[in-house]
Design a protein around this motif. Structure first.
Motif, PDB file in Angstrom:
ATOM      1  N   TYR A 267      26.166  48.681  29.055  1.00 38.31           N
ATOM      2  CA  TYR A 267      25.665  48.917  30.409  1.00 38.31           C
ATOM      3  C   TYR A 267      25.649  47.615  31.215  1.00 38.31           C
ATOM      4  O   TYR A 267      25.950  47.612  32.402  1.00 38.31           O
ATOM      5  N   HIS A 268      25.312  46.517  30.560  1.00 36.52           N
ATOM      6  CA  HIS A 268      25.294  45.218  31.238  1.00 36.52           C
ATOM      7  C   HIS A 268      26.705  44.826  31.684  1.00 36.52           C
ATOM      8  O   HIS A 268      26.912  44.376  32.819  1.00 36.52           O
ATOM      9  N   GLN A 269      27.684  44.995  30.812  1.00 34.20           N
ATOM     10  CA  GLN A 269      29.073  44.679  31.166  1.00 34.20           C
ATOM     11  C   GLN A 269      29.556  45.590  32.302  1.00 34.20           C
ATOM     12  O   GLN A 269      30.235  45.125  33.219  1.00 34.20           O
ATOM     13  N   PHE A 270      29.208  46.862  32.238  1.00 37.26           N
ATOM     14  CA  PHE A 270      29.592  47.803  33.287  1.00 37.26           C
ATOM     15  C   PHE A 270      29.000  47.375  34.625  1.00 37.26           C
ATOM     16  O   PHE A 270      29.705  47.310  35.633  1.00 37.26           O
ATOM     17  N   TYR A 271      27.718  47.040  34.641  1.00 37.47           N
ATOM     18  CA  TYR A 271      27.064  46.607  35.885  1.00 37.47           C
ATOM     19  C   TYR A 271      27.714  45.334  36.430  1.00 37.47           C
ATOM     20  O   TYR A 271      27.978  45.230  37.627  1.00 37.47           O
ATOM     21  N   ASP A 272      27.976  44.363  35.564  1.00 35.49           N
ATOM     22  CA  ASP A 272      28.624  43.117  36.006  1.00 35.49           C
ATOM     23  C   ASP A 272      30.000  43.392  36.600  1.00 35.49           C
ATOM     24  O   ASP A 272      30.357  42.835  37.636  1.00 35.49           O
ATOM     25  N   ARG A 273      30.785  44.239  35.948  1.00 35.09           N
ATOM     26  CA  ARG A 273      32.137  44.510  36.440  1.00 35.09           C
ATOM     27  C   ARG A 273      32.120  45.269  37.756  1.00 35.09           C
ATOM     28  O   ARG A 273      32.898  44.955  38.664  1.00 35.09           O
ATOM     29  N   LEU A 274      31.224  46.258  37.898  1.00 34.75           N
ATOM     30  CA  LEU A 274      31.204  46.994  39.163  1.00 34.75           C
ATOM     31  C   LEU A 274      30.679  46.128  40.296  1.00 34.75           C
ATOM     32  O   LEU A 274      31.156  46.214  41.422  1.00 34.75           O
ATOM     33  N   THR A 275      29.733  45.234  40.004  1.00 33.80           N
ATOM     34  CA  THR A 275      29.230  44.316  41.022  1.00 33.80           C
ATOM     35  C   THR A 275      30.318  43.340  41.446  1.00 33.80           C
ATOM     36  O   THR A 275      30.529  43.112  42.640  1.00 33.80           O
ATOM     37  N   ASN A 276      31.036  42.767  40.487  1.00 31.74           N
ATOM     38  CA  ASN A 276      32.133  41.844  40.809  1.00 31.74           C
ATOM     39  C   ASN A 276      33.216  42.539  41.614  1.00 31.74           C
ATOM     40  O   ASN A 276      33.763  41.972  42.566  1.00 31.74           O
ATOM     41  N   PHE A 277      33.541  43.776  41.259  1.00 32.15           N
ATOM     42  CA  PHE A 277      34.551  44.526  42.007  1.00 32.15           C
ATOM     43  C   PHE A 277      34.093  44.745  43.441  1.00 32.15           C
ATOM     44  O   PHE A 277      34.841  44.511  44.387  1.00 32.15           O
ATOM     45  N   ALA A 278      32.847  45.189  43.610  1.00 30.31           N
ATOM     46  CA  ALA A 278      32.326  45.479  44.949  1.00 30.31           C
ATOM     47  C   ALA A 278      32.248  44.221  45.812  1.00 30.31           C
ATOM     48  O   ALA A 278      32.586  44.247  46.994  1.00 30.31           O
ATOM     49  N   VAL A 279      31.823  43.111  45.234  1.00 24.48           N
ATOM     50  CA  VAL A 279      31.745  41.848  45.982  1.00 24.48           C
ATOM     51  C   VAL A 279      33.147  41.425  46.426  1.00 24.48           C
ATOM     52  O   VAL A 279      33.360  41.064  47.586  1.00 24.48           O
ATOM     53  N   GLY A 280      34.104  41.493  45.527  1.00 25.42           N
ATOM     54  CA  GLY A 280      35.475  41.122  45.869  1.00 25.42           C
ATOM     55  C   GLY A 280      36.065  42.035  46.922  1.00 25.42           C
ATOM     56  O   GLY A 280      36.700  41.578  47.875  1.00 25.42           O
ATOM     57  N   PHE A 281      35.832  43.329  46.776  1.00 21.06           N
ATOM     58  CA  PHE A 281      36.372  44.283  47.737  1.00 21.06           C
ATOM     59  C   PHE A 281      35.752  44.087  49.115  1.00 21.06           C
ATOM     60  O   PHE A 281      36.451  44.114  50.124  1.00 21.06           O
ATOM     61  N   SER A 282      34.441  43.872  49.161  1.00 18.62           N
ATOM     62  CA  SER A 282      33.766  43.733  50.456  1.00 18.62           C
ATOM     63  C   SER A 282      34.133  42.436  51.161  1.00 18.62           C
ATOM     64  O   SER A 282      33.911  42.309  52.364  1.00 18.62           O
ATOM     65  N   SER A 283      34.725  41.481  50.436  1.00 20.18           N
ATOM     66  CA  SER A 283      35.143  40.230  51.076  1.00 20.18           C
ATOM     67  C   SER A 283      36.475  40.378  51.822  1.00 20.18           C
ATOM     68  O   SER A 283      36.873  39.488  52.555  1.00 20.18           O
ATOM     69  N   LEU A 284      37.153  41.512  51.625  1.00 19.96           N
ATOM     70  CA  LEU A 284      38.408  41.749  52.344  1.00 19.96           C
ATOM     71  C   LEU A 284      38.110  41.929  53.823  1.00 19.96           C
ATOM     72  O   LEU A 284      37.182  42.628  54.205  1.00 19.96           O
ATOM     73  N   SER A 285      38.897  41.296  54.665  1.00 17.05           N
ATOM     74  CA  SER A 285      38.637  41.394  56.105  1.00 17.05           C
ATOM     75  C   SER A 285      38.960  42.788  56.615  1.00 17.05           C
ATOM     76  O   SER A 285      39.904  43.431  56.165  1.00 17.05           O
TER      77      SER A 285
ATOM     78  N   CYS B 241      43.096  56.222  44.061  1.00 15.66           N
ATOM     79  CA  CYS B 241      44.076  57.023  43.337  1.00 15.66           C
ATOM     80  C   CYS B 241      44.336  56.327  42.007  1.00 15.66           C
ATOM     81  O   CYS B 241      44.871  55.215  41.982  1.00 15.66           O
ATOM     82  N   SER B 242      43.917  56.952  40.939  1.00 15.18           N
ATOM     83  CA  SER B 242      44.061  56.341  39.627  1.00 15.18           C
ATOM     84  C   SER B 242      43.971  57.416  38.566  1.00 15.18           C
ATOM     85  O   SER B 242      43.399  58.487  38.803  1.00 15.18           O
ATOM     86  N   ARG B 243      44.499  57.113  37.406  1.00 17.22           N
ATOM     87  CA  ARG B 243      44.273  58.015  36.282  1.00 17.22           C
ATOM     88  C   ARG B 243      42.799  57.914  35.887  1.00 17.22           C
ATOM     89  O   ARG B 243      42.103  56.986  36.300  1.00 17.22           O
ATOM     90  N   ASN B 244      42.328  58.849  35.123  1.00 18.85           N
ATOM     91  CA  ASN B 244      40.944  58.849  34.681  1.00 18.85           C
ATOM     92  C   ASN B 244      40.761  57.746  33.636  1.00 18.85           C
ATOM     93  O   ASN B 244      41.286  57.835  32.533  1.00 18.85           O
ATOM     94  N   CYS B 245      40.050  56.684  34.016  1.00 18.74           N
ATOM     95  CA  CYS B 245      39.874  55.543  33.128  1.00 18.74           C
ATOM     96  C   CYS B 245      38.605  54.786  33.515  1.00 18.74           C
ATOM     97  O   CYS B 245      37.999  55.052  34.552  1.00 18.74           O
ATOM     98  N   VAL B 246      38.232  53.837  32.693  1.00 16.40           N
ATOM     99  CA  VAL B 246      37.031  53.030  32.947  1.00 16.40           C
ATOM    100  C   VAL B 246      37.148  52.300  34.283  1.00 16.40           C
ATOM    101  O   VAL B 246      36.177  52.216  35.041  1.00 16.40           O
ATOM    102  N   GLU B 247      38.333  51.792  34.601  1.00 11.22           N
ATOM    103  CA  GLU B 247      38.516  51.044  35.847  1.00 11.22           C
ATOM    104  C   GLU B 247      38.261  51.913  37.075  1.00 11.22           C
ATOM    105  O   GLU B 247      37.723  51.447  38.071  1.00 11.22           O
TER     106      GLU B 247
END
Length: 86
Positions: A19-37, A48-54
């Motif tokens: 759960y800790h790794q999942f939270y860290d990865r989703l937070t890092n993804f969201a921070v990176g995505f929100s930095s896009l102009s 659009c993706s296959r059903n996966c952890v990512e």
């Protein structure tokens, strides 16, 4: 209490993500995505993706930062490409 417990994995034989790794990865993804102009909260974001952890990380990460998620199925994407006007 759940920090180090098993949360997700891509396949029955694959390694577990805690759960800790999942939270860290989703937070890092969201921070990176929100930095896009040009991307703002409440914008609609298509995934659009296959059903996966990512996919799960992207979905939860974007939802947690206030984006509206539009799940896209492969036939939907093909339809969009067919009617795309540049």
């Amino acid at each position: 209490a759940y920090r180090n417990r098993n949360c997700l994995r891509n396949s029955p034989e694959g390694p577990w993500m805690s759960y800790h790794q999942f939270y860290d990865r989703l937070t890092n993804f969201a921070v990176g995505f929100s930095s896009l102009s040009g991307i703002r909260q409440r914008d609609r974001i298509g995934i659009c993706s296959r059903n996966c952890v990512e996919w799960f990380i992207a979905d939860y990460g974007l939802l947690s930062w206030g984006y509206d998620i539009v799940p896209l199925d492969v036939p939907d994407v093909l339809l969009i490409e067919e009617h795309w006007i540049p």
